[in-house]
Scaffold this motif. Structure first.
Motif: not given
Length: 443
Positions: A416-443
């Protein structure tokens, strides 16, 4: 003990029968082979090997006239035929003793048999050459010291000549013997190369006989595995793309040995890996893995891993050749852990280069499969280690977040350490990815 004096009997048929009996006894088990050695049969056998001087003496002893008379010619021919049969029987004894262990093979060497066997390789009768080559192969296979003794006796050059003979069985046995010599060290493989063996072996890759192709591919693999230079010698003999046809051969062992030869070349350098890919080797290897099952898959799986490890373009060539699917299938369906581990390693080599490479693996659901294998209690330590490392390589490159979301619920903390690092890298600069992340239940 009773058979030993019969090796020097005046009646040739008794000599032959005694040698054959000893050979069959020694062939049965290492205990009986040890008994043959302890009864000092080997020095007796080597002493009774007919040399040229002994033959001339025997001709005079038996009063065989050497003239143009038809009767004397027939008698002389019969005499030499008896001698050839005895040589075959004697070589059979030496082979039967030597095959069991290095200790017994060393006893054969110490008896002075190598010179006699090498002399047999110069005989006119192909069956005598076969018997001698097989005995030399059984000696050389055990370790590099015994193989070096065979080389020092001058066998390699004569074995190369035997490969060129028209007799099929002699070609097979000679190719096997050369492979047994070459497999141990770089120096021994170089000794085989220096005698010009590779071009003659490479020419036999397209031979219709399946058994011969097995031994030829195996021998070339044994030469190529040691160094870059030796692998280049094999490649320069123009085995590509002909050896790729062997991956579709009817004989399973031919396919496996050809795949092993390609693997030994692929692991050496980027240039050799590129040569294989440009010859159509990646696609042919993918087809080979798809059509094979069990241990036969292993060299093909490793080949794709070695090719992918060098650079991103070669890894992409494996992806384009549809290499991910058969590797994933081996990871899931093969029962043996070492095959799963090899597949996990190869997938990791493909995915570690860039986000694009990792995305192809993520879309094929490879990370989830690697995680499942890693978390399985029955998995071996090596399989767990390779799965974890490959998973880490792929995750650290993957920016395709939907493929990583299933891991949030399943993965242990160290993954999970490596997985969460990838989300931390991508989400701040990608609004669409943020929305998908919350709607899918990933958040």
């Amino acid at each position: 003990a009773l058979l030993r004096p019969l090796l020097l009997d005046n009646v040739p048929s008794i000599q032959q029968s005694a040698a054959l009996a000893l050979g069959r006894l020694a062939n049965y088990s290492d205990e009986l082979a040890e008994a043959v050695v302890s009864n000092e049969i080997l020095p007796q056998l080597v002493y009774s090997f007919p040399s040229k001087s002994k033959l001339l003496f025997r001709i005079r002893e038996f009063k065989i006239p050497i003239t143009d008379n038809i009767f004397s010619k027939h008698k002389l021919f019969k005499f030499f035929l008896i001698i050839e049969i005895y040589k075959k029987a004697a070589a059979y004894v030496l082979r039967s003793v030597a095959k069991h262990s290095p200790h017994l093979a060393k006893a054969v060497v110490n008896s002075g048999a190598l010179d006699a066997l090498v002399n047999c390789l110069e005989e006119f009768d192909p069956s005598v050459k076969e018997a001698a080559a097989l005995a030399l192969s059984c000696i050389a296979k055990h370790n590099h010291e015994l193989a070096q003794a065979v080389v020092d006796a001058g066998a390699v050059g004569l074995l190369v000549l035997c490969v060129q003979e028209p007799e099929l069985t002699l070609k097979r046995i000679s190719a096997t013997a050369l492979g047994e010599i070459a497999k141990h060290t770089e120096e021994l493989a170089q000794a085989v190369v220096d005698q010009g063996a590779v071009p003659y072996l490479a020419a036999l890759i397209s031979h219709p006989d399946a058994q011969l192709k097995r031994y030829v591919c195996q021998c070339l693999a044994q030469i190529a595995k040691h160094t870059v230079d030796l692998a280049e010698v094999v490649v320069e003999a123009e085995i590509f793309p002909r050896i790729l046809n062997c991956l579709k051969d009817m004989d399973i062992q031919v396919r496996k040995n050809a795949a092993t030869c390609i693997r030994e070349i692929a692991k050496q350098t980027t240039e050799l890996a590129k040569l294989i890919v440009h010859s159509g080797g990646a696609a042919a290897t993918v087809d080979y893995i798809s059509e094979s099952k069990g241990n036969a898959r292993l060299p093909g799986i490793m080949t794709l891993g070695y090719i992918s490890a060098f650079d991103d373009s070669l890894a992409m060539a494996v992806i384009v050749s549809k290499g991910i699917a058969p590797l994933k299938d081996a990871l899931i369906s093969e029962p043996e852990d070492h095959l799963k581990a090899a597949s996990a390693w190869s997938l990791g080599q493909i995915g570690r280069h860039s986000p694009d490479h990792a995305k192809y693996l993520a879309e094929a659901d490879v990370p989830s499969r690697l995680l499942a294998v890693y978390m399985l209690p029955e998995s071996s330590k090596d399989l767990k280690d390779k799965s974890k490392k490959s998973l880490k390589n792929i995750i650290q490159m993957c920016t395709h977040l939907p493929a990583l979301e299933p891991l949030l619920q399943l993965a242990p903390n160290n993954i999970l350490t490596y997985v969460s690092c990838q989300f931390a890298k991508v989400l701040p600069s990608n609004l669409e990815a943020k929305r998908t992340f919350v709607q899918s239940g990933g958040f």
